[in-house]
Motif scaffolding. Structure first.
Motif, PDB file in Angstrom:
ATOM      1  N   ALA A 269      42.700  53.685  39.070  1.00  0.00           N
ATOM      2  CA  ALA A 269      44.649  53.248  38.420  1.00  0.00           C
ATOM      3  C   ALA A 269      45.351  52.721  39.264  1.00  0.00           C
ATOM      4  O   ALA A 269      45.901  51.569  38.891  1.00  0.00           O
ATOM      5  CB  ALA A 269      44.634  54.177  37.537  1.00  0.00           C
ATOM      6  N   THR A 275      43.429  51.708  33.692  1.00  0.00           N
ATOM      7  CA  THR A 275      44.573  51.886  32.794  1.00  0.00           C
ATOM      8  C   THR A 275      44.449  53.360  32.344  1.00  0.00           C
ATOM      9  O   THR A 275      43.586  53.225  31.000  1.00  0.00           O
ATOM     10  CB  THR A 275      45.426  50.874  31.799  1.00  0.00           C
ATOM     11  OG1 THR A 275      45.562  49.571  32.467  1.00  0.00           O
ATOM     12  CG2 THR A 275      46.178  51.209  31.582  1.00  0.00           C
ATOM     13  N   ARG A 302      40.579  46.588  33.326  1.00  0.00           N
ATOM     14  CA  ARG A 302      41.828  45.737  34.239  1.00  0.00           C
ATOM     15  C   ARG A 302      40.579  44.970  34.844  1.00  0.00           C
ATOM     16  O   ARG A 302      39.981  45.425  35.025  1.00  0.00           O
ATOM     17  CB  ARG A 302      42.840  46.757  34.936  1.00  0.00           C
ATOM     18  CG  ARG A 302      43.534  47.458  34.125  1.00  0.00           C
ATOM     19  CD  ARG A 302      44.464  47.372  34.744  1.00  0.00           C
ATOM     20  NE  ARG A 302      45.713  46.423  35.071  1.00  0.00           N
ATOM     21  CZ  ARG A 302      46.916  46.332  35.301  1.00  0.00           C
ATOM     22  NH1 ARG A 302      47.410  47.996  35.932  1.00  0.00           N
ATOM     23  NH2 ARG A 302      47.383  45.298  35.535  1.00  0.00           N
TER      24      ARG A 302
END
Length: 305
Positions: A269, A275, A302
């Protein structure tokens, strides 16, 4: 025998054989492969630093390559098996196919058992359940630790000596589950080396498959897909077998992720690869960071930086 119990079968030596054969679709004679796979410095003096002959280095490594299904002998020539080649052609990229083959073999419980490699995943389950906040000593065998945790089941890990333990660590690092820090050329530096459970690279390698049908998943679905690829993580079959061996069961084991898994997800993250979010009233998992806790109910992929 296995990649843990065969001292010579370290990643670099197995890959040397693989790489030498990758560009030879029709195979090569054994003596030529031995010359390619053995460092000139060893060939010149007939042994390694411990007095081991180059013949033993090569023959034992080759025996493990055969056992794991990496190579076969056809008409007096060695060549990669079709499965090991994985469709790869002459040129760059041999290590990508080598890693893919190892993951298909070592992390499939059935194939691992057939190739005598089942102990590796048991050892890795123990390793990943350990805390990265307390790095392990590279030069101290873990038999007492294992015995205290899983009693007579300790032998299933195959980590019954320092040499086997270190071989396991080399493979854990190569496959993306460990970091080895410290150490140098002299004995004092070597004994200062420390090992940290660190599966960031392994988890990152699995992200395309995990998110193949969408970029946002509930945490339980994420963990199930991760464990289907690497059964040594929480909810995975091998990890569950290991947890059942524990003399003292973990508290909240069905709700809490290990410190190792929690930190790896947080690092991904932090690197903008994932995320993590908490949704009110949604089922979730506790993230254990040692000194503090968090909670996650959904994970999203992501774009790569």
């Amino acid at each position: 025998m296995s990649i843990v119990t065969t001292a010579q079968a370290v990643p670099s030596r197995l890959f040397a054989i693989y790489a030498a054969l990758f560009d030879s679709e029709n195979g090569e004679v054994k003596d030529r492969i031995e010359a390619w796979a053995t460092p000139p410095s060893l060939s010149g003096r007939g042994g390694d630093d411990d007095g081991e002959s180059t013949t033993t280095l090569f023959s034992n490594t080759l025996a493990e390559a055969r056992r794991i299904g990496l190579v076969e002998e056809v008409e007096d020539k060695l060549r990669l098996t079709a499965d090991a080649r994985g469709g790869g052609k002459k040129g760059k990229g041999s290590e990508t196919f080598f890693l893919a083959f190892l993951r298909r073999t070592l992390f499939d419980p059935t194939r691992a058992a057939e190739t005598q490699q089942a102990g590796f995943m048991v050892a890795l389950s123990w390793f990943l359940s350990s805390s990265p906040l307390r790095p392990m000593n590279f030069s101290e065998a873990p038999q007492n630790n294992l015995k205290a945790q899983i009693g007579d089941h300790a032998s299933k890990t195959e980590l019954t000596s320092l040499n086997r333990y270190q071989n396991f660590l080399y493979w854990a690092r190569y496959l993306g589950f460990a970091t080895i820090v410290g150490g140098g050329s002299d004995a004092e530096d070597v004994t200062s080396r420390r090992v940290i459970p660190d599966p960031v690279k392994a988890i990152e390698s699995a992200l395309p498959a995990i998110f193949s049908e969408g970029n946002d998943l509930p945490i339980e679905q994420f963990m199930m897909r991760l464990a289907a690829i690497f059964p040594v993580f929480e909810t995975g079959s091998v990890r569950q077998d290991y947890e059942a061996m524990r003399l003292t069961p973990l508290a909240d084991g069905d709700k809490r992720l290990s410190i190792t898994t929690s930190l790896a997800l947080q690092r991904l993250a932090d690197r903008q690869r994932l995320t993590m979010a908490t949704v009110a009233d949604a089922p979730g998992r506790i993230l254990d960071f040692g000194s503090r806790e968090g909670r996650v109910s959904r994970i999203a992929l992501r774009e790569a930086a």
